[in-house]
Design an enzyme around this catalytic site. Structure first.
Site, PDB file in Angstrom:
ATOM      1  N   SER A  61       0.823  -1.219   0.000  1.00 53.22           N
ATOM      2  CA  SER A  61       0.000   0.000   0.000  1.00 53.22           C
ATOM      3  C   SER A  61       0.856   1.267   0.000  1.00 53.22           C
ATOM      4  CB  SER A  61      -0.920   0.015   1.220  1.00 53.22           C
ATOM      5  OG  SER A  61      -1.716  -1.149   1.248  1.00 53.22           O
TER       6      SER A  61
HETATM    7  N1  SAM Z   1      -0.551  -4.961   4.107  1.00 50.73           N
HETATM    8  C1  SAM Z   1       0.111  -5.247   2.873  1.00 50.73           C
HETATM    9  C2  SAM Z   1       1.516  -4.726   2.810  1.00 50.73           C
HETATM   10  O1  SAM Z   1       1.949  -4.044   3.726  1.00 50.73           O
HETATM   11  O2  SAM Z   1       2.188  -5.046   1.829  1.00 50.73           O
HETATM   12  C3  SAM Z   1      -0.673  -4.826   1.670  1.00 50.73           C
HETATM   13  C4  SAM Z   1      -1.716  -5.788   1.385  1.00 50.73           C
HETATM   14  S1  SAM Z   1      -2.352  -5.869  -0.240  1.00 50.73           S
HETATM   15  C5  SAM Z   1      -2.997  -4.261  -0.514  1.00 50.73           C
HETATM   16  C6  SAM Z   1      -3.774  -6.870   0.155  1.00 50.73           C
HETATM   17  C7  SAM Z   1      -3.435  -8.296   0.520  1.00 50.73           C
HETATM   18  O3  SAM Z   1      -4.621  -8.928   1.003  1.00 50.73           O
HETATM   19  C8  SAM Z   1      -2.959  -9.140  -0.664  1.00 50.73           C
HETATM   20  O4  SAM Z   1      -1.712  -9.703  -0.388  1.00 50.73           O
HETATM   21  C9  SAM Z   1      -4.040 -10.195  -0.803  1.00 50.73           C
HETATM   22  O5  SAM Z   1      -3.564 -11.445  -1.264  1.00 50.73           O
HETATM   23  C10 SAM Z   1      -4.570 -10.273   0.613  1.00 50.73           C
HETATM   24  N2  SAM Z   1      -5.893 -10.862   0.743  1.00 50.73           N
HETATM   25  C11 SAM Z   1      -6.984 -10.693  -0.040  1.00 50.73           C
HETATM   26  N3  SAM Z   1      -8.014 -11.428   0.430  1.00 50.73           N
HETATM   27  C12 SAM Z   1      -7.555 -12.066   1.548  1.00 50.73           C
HETATM   28  C13 SAM Z   1      -8.145 -12.977   2.473  1.00 50.73           C
HETATM   29  N4  SAM Z   1      -9.413 -13.399   2.385  1.00 50.73           N
HETATM   30  N5  SAM Z   1      -7.379 -13.422   3.494  1.00 50.73           N
HETATM   31  C14 SAM Z   1      -6.086 -13.033   3.633  1.00 50.73           C
HETATM   32  N6  SAM Z   1      -5.473 -12.193   2.768  1.00 50.73           N
HETATM   33  C15 SAM Z   1      -6.216 -11.706   1.746  1.00 50.73           C
END
Ligand code: SAM
Length: 217
Positions: A61
């Site tokens: 992000s």
């Molecule tokens: N917090 C992260 C960072 O610092 O890099 C950014 C996260 S990215 C915007 C969103 C993440 O949520 C992705 O890696 C995606 O695979 C994960 N995600 C989406 N749906 C999910 C779920 N049901 N459970 C766990 N992770 C999930």
């Protein structure tokens, strides 16, 4: 320019100048080497004012969004935090320095493995990474002082509220696939209180109580 200098400029120009005030959040974001959480060819862009690709169609992000979400949690240092969406591990590393224990859930195995290695290299020993569908939360370690969801939800999963302590806080982007509002929700003795923070755009929260993988892209 050195990474230390780039980080300092990021904190001053992107965070402090836009109203981030929590001194602990500012200090931690000045210290965590964000460039190490992206692929080497993106190191030079790691302190830019934007989200960056981390592979698998996912992103680390924007620094400002990391700061806004972290500040909303009002961490003092003794909290147990649940993060949904580990991604690169950068937000987990920030949380690990501001709270006592962090549980972080990622659904994509390859991203989880890379994040686990990076978090170990940064000595974030209070972070526990679980590969699972985070739309159901992580009931086995509940209740949490805070839950932070770093992917966009179509609605607020009720289990997140149930897994919060009374007085605990949930920060979550909710809306359509392409645009959301960041909400801060506090569990109260009689229910919840809710406030809107800022418009935002996140990748989808995919799973049992999120978007279906076929409707997400
Ligand atoms: N917090 C992260 C960072 O610092 O890099 C950014 C996260 S990215 C915007 C969103 C993440 O949520 C992705 O890696 C995606 O695979 C994960 N995600 C989406 N749906 C999910 C779920 N049901 N459970 C766990 N992770 C999930």
């Amino acid at each position: 320019m050195s990474y230390e200098k780039l980080r300092h400029l990021m904190v001053e120009d992107q965070l402090r100048a836009r109203g981030i005030k929590d001194q602990r959040v500012l200090a931690v974001m000045e210290s965590v080497p964000r460039h190490l959480f992206v692929d080497e060819h993106l190191h030079c862009r790691a302190y830019d004012d934007c989200a960056l690709s981390i592979g698998e169609g996912q992103t680390i992000s924007q620094p400002y969004m990391v700061a806004v979400m972290t500040e909303l949690l009002e961490l003092k240092g003794d909290e147990k935090v649940l993060e949904i969406g580990t991604g690169s591990g950068y937000q987990s590393a920030i949380l690990s320095m501001l709270a006592s224990e962090v549980f972080t859930v990622e659904r994509i195995q390859t991203l989880a493995e890379r994040a686990r290695r990076l978090l170990q290299e940064q000595n974030c020993t209070n972070v526990h990474l679980i590969v699972s569908d985070g739309t159901i939360g992580l009931p086995e370690h509940s209740p949490y002082d805070c839950i932070i969801v770093t992917a966009a939800a179509p609605h607020i999963p009720q289990q997140y509220i149930e897994q919060l302590k009374v007085g605990g806080m949930l920060v979550i982007p909710v809306g359509s696939r392409f645009t959301q509002i960041l909400y801060k929700i506090t569990r109260t003795p009689s229910g919840i209180s809710s406030s809107e923070s800022t418009p935002c755009i996140f990748v989808p929260l995919i799973g049992k109580d999120g978007w279906g993988s076929e409707e997400a892209y």
